[in-house]
Write a protein that holds these residues in place. Structure first.
Motif, short mmCIF file in Angstrom:
data_model
loop_
_atom_site.label_atom_id
_atom_site.label_comp_id
_atom_site.label_asym_id
_atom_site.label_seq_id
_atom_site.Cartn_x
_atom_site.Cartn_y
_atom_site.Cartn_z
N GLU A 165 -12.76 -13.68 59.70
CA GLU A 165 -13.31 -13.54 60.87
C GLU A 165 -12.98 -15.05 61.57
O GLU A 165 -13.83 -15.89 60.96
CB GLU A 165 -14.58 -13.05 60.99
N GLU A 166 -12.38 -15.26 62.72
CA GLU A 166 -12.39 -16.43 63.41
C GLU A 166 -12.97 -16.33 64.72
O GLU A 166 -12.93 -15.30 65.33
CB GLU A 166 -11.10 -16.85 63.60
N HIS A 167 -13.61 -17.40 65.44
CA HIS A 167 -14.39 -17.43 66.50
C HIS A 167 -13.68 -18.53 67.47
O HIS A 167 -13.44 -19.91 66.86
CB HIS A 167 -15.60 -17.76 66.47
N ALA A 217 -15.09 -9.93 77.49
CA ALA A 217 -16.35 -10.96 77.06
C ALA A 217 -16.93 -11.48 78.60
O ALA A 217 -18.20 -11.53 78.83
CB ALA A 217 -15.79 -12.18 76.63
N TYR A 244 -14.28 -19.98 71.36
CA TYR A 244 -15.30 -20.50 72.43
C TYR A 244 -14.78 -20.80 73.82
O TYR A 244 -14.81 -21.95 74.08
CB TYR A 244 -16.42 -21.19 71.83
N ARG A 264 -13.90 -13.11 69.03
CA ARG A 264 -13.76 -12.92 67.60
C ARG A 264 -12.37 -12.53 67.25
O ARG A 264 -12.25 -11.43 67.74
CB ARG A 264 -14.86 -12.07 66.99
N ARG A 301 -20.77 -10.50 79.96
CA ARG A 301 -21.59 -11.47 80.63
C ARG A 301 -21.95 -11.19 82.00
O ARG A 301 -22.62 -11.75 82.83
CB ARG A 301 -20.84 -13.05 80.55
N ILE A 310 -20.07 -20.00 78.08
CA ILE A 310 -19.26 -20.17 76.96
C ILE A 310 -19.26 -18.81 76.36
O ILE A 310 -20.35 -18.27 76.22
CB ILE A 310 -20.04 -20.96 75.95
N LEU A 311 -18.02 -18.43 76.27
CA LEU A 311 -17.92 -17.05 75.67
C LEU A 311 -17.55 -17.02 74.05
O LEU A 311 -17.09 -18.34 73.57
CB LEU A 311 -16.53 -16.53 76.21
N ASP A 312 -17.58 -15.87 73.28
CA ASP A 312 -17.32 -16.01 71.80
C ASP A 312 -16.42 -14.81 71.63
O ASP A 312 -16.76 -13.79 71.86
CB ASP A 312 -18.83 -15.62 71.23
#
Length: 68
Positions: free
Chosen positions: A17-19, A48, A21, A10, A52, A6-8
């Protein structure tokens, strides 16, 4: 069993700020990306994935076109 990550992502929109996933599924032959974020997200997705330890070019199927 399929592995996943699961990536985040931004985003800064309208002073907030919104995220988002996105989920990356790693199968024996394919890497599948689901919920790619907003249009134009390709650069964030690649960053992202690389962050990872995954190769950004390995993703061949997506739920939407993140390139915008």
């Amino acid at each position: 069993m399929m592995a996943y990550s699961i990536l985040d992502l931004r985003y800064h929109r309208n002073g907030a700020e919104e995220h988002v996933y996105p989920v990356v599924l790693f199968g024996p032959e394919n890497v599948v990306l689901a919920d790619c974020g907003y249009p134009g997200s390709l650069k964030l997705l690649k960053q992202a994935l690389i962050g990872r330890g995954n190769q950004a070019g390995a993703c061949h199927k997506a739920g939407a076109d993140p390139s915008g």
